[in-house]
Write an enzyme that holds these catalytic residues in place. Structure first.
Site, short mmCIF file in Angstrom:
data_model
loop_
_atom_site.label_atom_id
_atom_site.label_comp_id
_atom_site.label_asym_id
_atom_site.label_seq_id
_atom_site.Cartn_x
_atom_site.Cartn_y
_atom_site.Cartn_z
N ALA A 11 -77.97 -16.76 64.94
CA ALA A 11 -77.27 -18.01 64.64
C ALA A 11 -77.71 -19.25 65.41
O ALA A 11 -77.63 -20.35 64.87
CB ALA A 11 -75.77 -17.79 64.84
N CYS A 23 -89.71 -20.27 59.23
CA CYS A 23 -90.39 -21.58 59.23
C CYS A 23 -91.88 -21.33 59.47
O CYS A 23 -92.52 -22.04 60.24
CB CYS A 23 -89.79 -22.52 60.27
#
Length: 469
Positions: free
Chosen positions: A230, A356
């Site tokens: 998270a 990413c």
């Protein structure tokens, strides 16, 4: 002097590849973050020059008892030569630098003559041109206010709804992600009152894809969702807003320092349905009563970060170098473990995996291996069709990298410099409904477990109320 120690420690963490510049700066205490960030960024801009100056002046050799770290020397010499001097009281470390001030200035001038430049500014490292093509994305935190209110707020302050590149005050509404606004890339929002109060989240468009594709249940008090990795909390706060701040969102983070950042972010963003837990997702038992009812899981694990083309990481010297194959393979093995573990949760119906990274090793290859895994076959997982995964986004997965295991059209890719975002990858696994327990039986069992957990919570609340009375 503690300020300089803190800045040098950030440089140490960057050298150890513990994260991006932005990510590591986000872990600093908020009361001193801006000042430290400014010194770190400015030092990195001149790192190559400052390193040459320090070496030529023999500073570390002659003052090794006082200054035993290159990174500490870098931030101190930066302020000595390129700012208004060292901002600290007289002490042995400051005096050590000042003893060499004349020599340091001389070496800097020598470098300027050698490079044929007249100003210090010409010695700074230039930015990645691709970053100028990426708007400054601002996600409206609908847990606090609406997109309409945000638009009114900015238009009354002189901004015009005409697109992010029309003018320095131009901004637009994103066509793919609801509640996402795009401003001119030159704008800064760190001092914006809406940012400081959690009303807006500074989050790249591609980073918003993960929560949007997961599409967790909205306004459902019985919803159970897990964000497996998270921190720093951007995607978690997005999930919370999409859930209407209802149900239960477990935000897991194993790193203690990043966990602290996560908690601050969630409090600032008014995420009332989130329970942050300092735990490694891979150690969580899928059958544990607390987590077993989860139907949606977001996985955004550690990756090479090769898709990041932000306004800071061009300052890292080896950012443009090829990532070692061995490191990519280790990351991919870890990423695959995360997906396979998520597939073990008994009621999970949807898993979003994102990175990413621009490397197929961490993207299509991981997806292929996941689809062939025993966990996927046993629990009947497949890729969600394109219609459920940003269907209007044109750039999709690479078919040649899928090895015939799935439809690359189900995958989403973002190319830095071409799509107006950082490099990113998104996939979505779904469980085939007709291959698990009969729907009626499954629904009844799940409903019974939810009612049991809810009843237990009510019981505890009653006991607590009685004690307070």
């Amino acid at each position: 002097m503690n300020f300089y120690f803190e800045a040098s420690e950030v440089l140490n963490r960057l050298d150890a590849k513990e994260g991006s510049i932005k990510g590591i700066l986000a872990t600093l205490p908020e009361n001193n973050r801006s000042r430290t960030a400014a010194l770190v960024i400015e030092t990195l801009k001149y790192k190559s020059v400052l390193s040459d100056v320090i070496q030529a002046s023999k500073l570390l050799t002659e003052e090794r008892k006082k200054i035993n770290s290159l990174n500490l020397a870098l931030v101190l010499v930066h302020d000595t030569l390129l700012a208004n001097g060292i901002q600290a009281g007289d002490g042995p470390i400051k005096q050590a630098i000042l003893r060499h001030k004349t020599r340091l200035k001389s070496e800097l001038q020598r470098i300027k003559i050698k490079r044929g430049v007249k100003s210090d500014l010409e010695l700074a490292q230039t930015s990645d041109d691709r970053a100028a093509k990426i708007p400054r994305y601002v996600r409206v935190n609908t847990s606090i206010w609406s997109t309409g209110e945000a638009i009114s707020f900015y238009t009354t302050r002189g901004f015009q709804l005409q697109g992010p590149f029309a003018s320095s005050k131009g901004f637009g509404i994103d066509e793919h992600i609801p509640d996402l606004l795009a401003f001119n890339p030159a704008l800064q929002f760190r001092d914006d009152p809406s940012y400081k109060t959690g009303k807006i989240i500074l989050q790249d468009k591609a980073s918003c894809f993960s929560a949007f594709v997961l599409s967790p249940p909205c306004n459902d008090p019985n919803a159970v969702v897990i964000d497996a990795t998270a921190a720093p909390g951007n995607k978690t706060s997005h999930l919370s807003a999409l859930m209407g701040n209802k149900g239960k969102l477990y935000a897991l983070e194993k790193d203690k320092r990043r966990f602290s950042t996560l908690k601050m972010m969630l409090a600032k963003a008014a995420c009332r349905n989130v329970e942050a837990i300092n735990v490694d997702f891979l150690t969580v038992d899928p059958s544990h009563p607390k987590y077993s009812l989860a139907t949606h899981i977001l996985l955004d694990p550690s990756c090479s970060g090769s898709g990041i083309v932000n306004r800071l990481d061009y300052l890292l010297e080896d950012e443009t170098e090829m990532v070692e194959e061995d490191r990519l393979n280790k990351l991919a093995a870890f990423q695959l473990m995360m997906i396979k573990h998520a597939m073990k949760f008994p009621y999970v119906q949807k898993i979003v995996y994102s990175t990413c990274s621009i490397h197929a090793t961490e993207n299509e290859h991981v997806i292929s291996h996941a689809l062939q895994s025993d966990e996927a076959k046993r629990n009947h997982f497949k890729l969600a069709p394109r219609n459920d995964v940003l269907p209007t986004w044109n750039r999709r997965g690479q078919p040649q990298e899928m090895k015939g295991t799935g439809d690359a059209d189900s995958l989403v890719r973002c190319c830095p410099g071409e799509d107006g975002t950082n490099g990113f990858f998104v996939s979505c696994f779904i469980r085939e409904y007709d291959s698990v327990l009969p729907q009626t039986e499954s629904s009844k069992k799940r409903k019974g477990e939810i009612e049991e957990v809810t009843a237990e919570k009510r019981k505890k609340k009653r006991k607590k109320k009685v004690k307070t009375e």
